[in-house]
Scaffold this motif. Structure first.
Motif, PDB file in Angstrom:
ATOM      1  N   LEU A 150       0.926  -1.421  -0.145  1.00  0.00           N
ATOM      2  CA  LEU A 150      -0.041   0.164  -0.132  1.00  0.00           C
ATOM      3  C   LEU A 150       0.656   1.183  -0.114  1.00  0.00           C
ATOM      4  O   LEU A 150       0.616   2.325  -0.577  1.00  0.00           O
ATOM      5  CB  LEU A 150      -0.791  -0.132   1.311  1.00  0.00           C
ATOM      6  N   THR A 151       1.941   1.288   0.566  1.00  0.00           N
ATOM      7  CA  THR A 151       2.798   2.420   0.811  1.00  0.00           C
ATOM      8  C   THR A 151       3.334   2.688  -0.683  1.00  0.00           C
ATOM      9  O   THR A 151       3.416   3.834  -0.971  1.00  0.00           O
ATOM     10  CB  THR A 151       4.131   2.217   1.915  1.00  0.00           C
ATOM     11  N   VAL A 152       3.774   1.627  -1.325  1.00  0.00           N
ATOM     12  CA  VAL A 152       4.420   1.894  -2.616  1.00  0.00           C
ATOM     13  C   VAL A 152       3.185   2.383  -3.705  1.00  0.00           C
ATOM     14  O   VAL A 152       3.679   3.377  -4.464  1.00  0.00           O
ATOM     15  CB  VAL A 152       5.234   0.578  -3.213  1.00  0.00           C
ATOM     16  N   GLN A 153       2.242   1.736  -3.445  1.00  0.00           N
ATOM     17  CA  GLN A 153       1.009   2.153  -4.292  1.00  0.00           C
ATOM     18  C   GLN A 153       0.748   3.535  -4.265  1.00  0.00           C
ATOM     19  O   GLN A 153       0.438   4.349  -4.963  1.00  0.00           O
ATOM     20  CB  GLN A 153      -0.232   1.020  -4.154  1.00  0.00           C
ATOM     21  N   GLY A 154       0.651   3.942  -3.071  1.00  0.00           N
ATOM     22  CA  GLY A 154       0.328   5.470  -2.494  1.00  0.00           C
ATOM     23  C   GLY A 154       1.092   6.318  -3.197  1.00  0.00           C
ATOM     24  O   GLY A 154       0.912   7.263  -3.406  1.00  0.00           O
ATOM     25  N   GLN A 155       2.671   5.913  -3.101  1.00  0.00           N
ATOM     26  CA  GLN A 155       3.542   6.891  -3.476  1.00  0.00           C
ATOM     27  C   GLN A 155       3.518   6.919  -5.020  1.00  0.00           C
ATOM     28  O   GLN A 155       3.612   8.182  -5.667  1.00  0.00           O
ATOM     29  CB  GLN A 155       4.940   6.250  -3.153  1.00  0.00           C
ATOM     30  N   LYS A 156       3.174   5.960  -5.927  1.00  0.00           N
ATOM     31  CA  LYS A 156       3.014   5.895  -7.271  1.00  0.00           C
ATOM     32  C   LYS A 156       1.642   7.097  -7.584  1.00  0.00           C
ATOM     33  O   LYS A 156       1.777   7.722  -8.512  1.00  0.00           O
ATOM     34  CB  LYS A 156       2.481   4.627  -7.661  1.00  0.00           C
ATOM     35  N   TRP A 157       0.876   6.707  -6.637  1.00  0.00           N
ATOM     36  CA  TRP A 157      -0.392   7.828  -7.102  1.00  0.00           C
ATOM     37  C   TRP A 157      -0.117   9.136  -6.933  1.00  0.00           C
ATOM     38  O   TRP A 157      -0.647  10.176  -7.389  1.00  0.00           O
ATOM     39  CB  TRP A 157      -1.781   7.287  -6.276  1.00  0.00           C
ATOM     40  N   VAL A 158       0.489   9.479  -5.736  1.00  0.00           N
ATOM     41  CA  VAL A 158       1.009  10.721  -5.357  1.00  0.00           C
ATOM     42  C   VAL A 158       1.637  11.066  -6.512  1.00  0.00           C
ATOM     43  O   VAL A 158       1.586  12.661  -6.941  1.00  0.00           O
ATOM     44  CB  VAL A 158       1.961  10.736  -3.967  1.00  0.00           C
ATOM     45  N   LEU A 159       2.612  10.534  -7.266  1.00  0.00           N
ATOM     46  CA  LEU A 159       3.541  11.049  -8.405  1.00  0.00           C
ATOM     47  C   LEU A 159       2.513  11.115  -9.368  1.00  0.00           C
ATOM     48  O   LEU A 159       2.619  12.182 -10.148  1.00  0.00           O
ATOM     49  CB  LEU A 159       4.736  10.136  -8.669  1.00  0.00           C
ATOM     50  N   GLU A 160       1.504  10.549  -9.827  1.00  0.00           N
ATOM     51  CA  GLU A 160       0.531  10.682 -10.705  1.00  0.00           C
ATOM     52  C   GLU A 160      -0.241  11.880 -10.735  1.00  0.00           C
ATOM     53  O   GLU A 160      -0.212  12.681 -11.645  1.00  0.00           O
ATOM     54  CB  GLU A 160      -0.374   9.624 -10.856  1.00  0.00           C
ATOM     55  N   LYS A 161      -0.777  12.158  -9.385  1.00  0.00           N
ATOM     56  CA  LYS A 161      -1.380  13.142  -9.163  1.00  0.00           C
ATOM     57  C   LYS A 161      -0.578  14.482  -9.309  1.00  0.00           C
ATOM     58  O   LYS A 161      -0.983  15.738  -9.992  1.00  0.00           O
ATOM     59  CB  LYS A 161      -1.664  13.574  -7.600  1.00  0.00           C
ATOM     60  N   GLU A 162       0.812  14.599  -8.899  1.00  0.00           N
ATOM     61  CA  GLU A 162       1.779  15.807  -9.141  1.00  0.00           C
ATOM     62  C   GLU A 162       2.044  15.906 -10.807  1.00  0.00           C
ATOM     63  O   GLU A 162       1.990  16.992 -11.104  1.00  0.00           O
ATOM     64  CB  GLU A 162       3.043  15.429  -8.296  1.00  0.00           C
TER      65      GLU A 162
END
Length: 266
Positions: A150-162
């Protein structure tokens, strides 16, 4: 409670010795768990610095590699404790996922194999035949695996949002520039037909002379779905809520281990 005497893999243990070894194993796990929390903090702090552009991609990749090696070492030690308590022998460690950047950090097991082999070789190679305590550790391990994913997935989504935020800014700037061109042309008495011809003349075409779809149309044409910043943020928030739930479950399991230790030392 353990019996007055017990046999573990043919080794005769009295109650006090066996209880002390179980307590030592559980306390050893809690120590490793504290170290794992520190590694997570280092991982998350580095990601925040990377997103804020206060850390280069290379620096972030280096920290990811160090954290990955730390996770692997801890997992090996924890699996040895679990096995010593009487759990199943698990050959694989927690699956440490690559960081969500183009500079994927590769794990080099040889970097930590010396220390890990020394630590595990000193572990007693017999089981304490206490599967109920081994299960407590196993449950935390499974939750930690979910937490890492979940941590890695969340980081990927943050990068997508940015990335979408940056794209929206570019789109807004392009629209403002287009408005300035239209306003200037209208003041000069030029009509919409001339503006359209200029756009057609400067459009990017593919190999067959066709103008590729732009914006949302491009996303649909390429088989993808373009998400807004708000939609990405909703996914990030959902991920954070799931992570918080996992952390609560882990804390409950750790409390169970503390309680088990308290019972054994009575």
């Amino acid at each position: 409670m353990v019996n007055a005497t017990a046999t573990a893999n043919g080794i005769h243990l009295d109650q006090e010795t066996r209880s002390k070894e179980i307590v030592a194993s559980l306390r050893g796990f809690l120590k490793h768990q504290t170290e794992r929390v520190s590694l997570y903090k280092e991982f998350n702090d580095a990601f925040k610095e990377y997103v804020a552009k206060r850390m280069t991609q290379e620096e972030y990749a280096t920290i990811c590699r160090i954290v990955t090696e730390g996770f692997v070492e801890l997992s090996i030690e924890i699996l040895a404790l679990e096995s010593h308590l009487g759990g199943h022998a698990h050959a694989s460690t927690i699956n440490v996922l690559a960081p969500p950047t183009t500079a994927t950090a590769t794990n080099d097991p040889s970097a930590s194999s010396g220390q890990s082999s020394t630590n595990t070789s000193s572990r007693r190679n017999y089981s304490l035949d206490s599967p109920e305590h081994a299960q407590l550790i196993r449950e935390v391990q499974l939750l930690e695996k979910q937490k890492l994913a979940l941590t890695v997935q969340g980081q990927k989504w943050v990068l997508e949002k940015e990335a979408q935020v940056a794209q929206d800014i570019r789109d807004q700037e392009a629209e403002l520039q287009a408005d300035r061109v239209v306003g200037s042309d209208e003041e000069n008495g030029e009509g919409a037909e001339q503006i359209e011809s200029e756009v057609q003349a400067t459009a990017v075409h593919d190999a067959e002379g066709r103008t590729p779809p732009q914006g949302a149309s491009a996303a649909v044409a390429n088989g993808g779905v373009k998400l807004t910043v708000e939609e990405w943020q909703a996914k990030v928030d959902e991920n954070r809520n799931s992570l918080n739930g996992i952390v609560e479950e882990i804390n409950d399991k750790l409390a169970d281990i503390q309680e088990a230790i308290a019972v054994l030392v009575l």
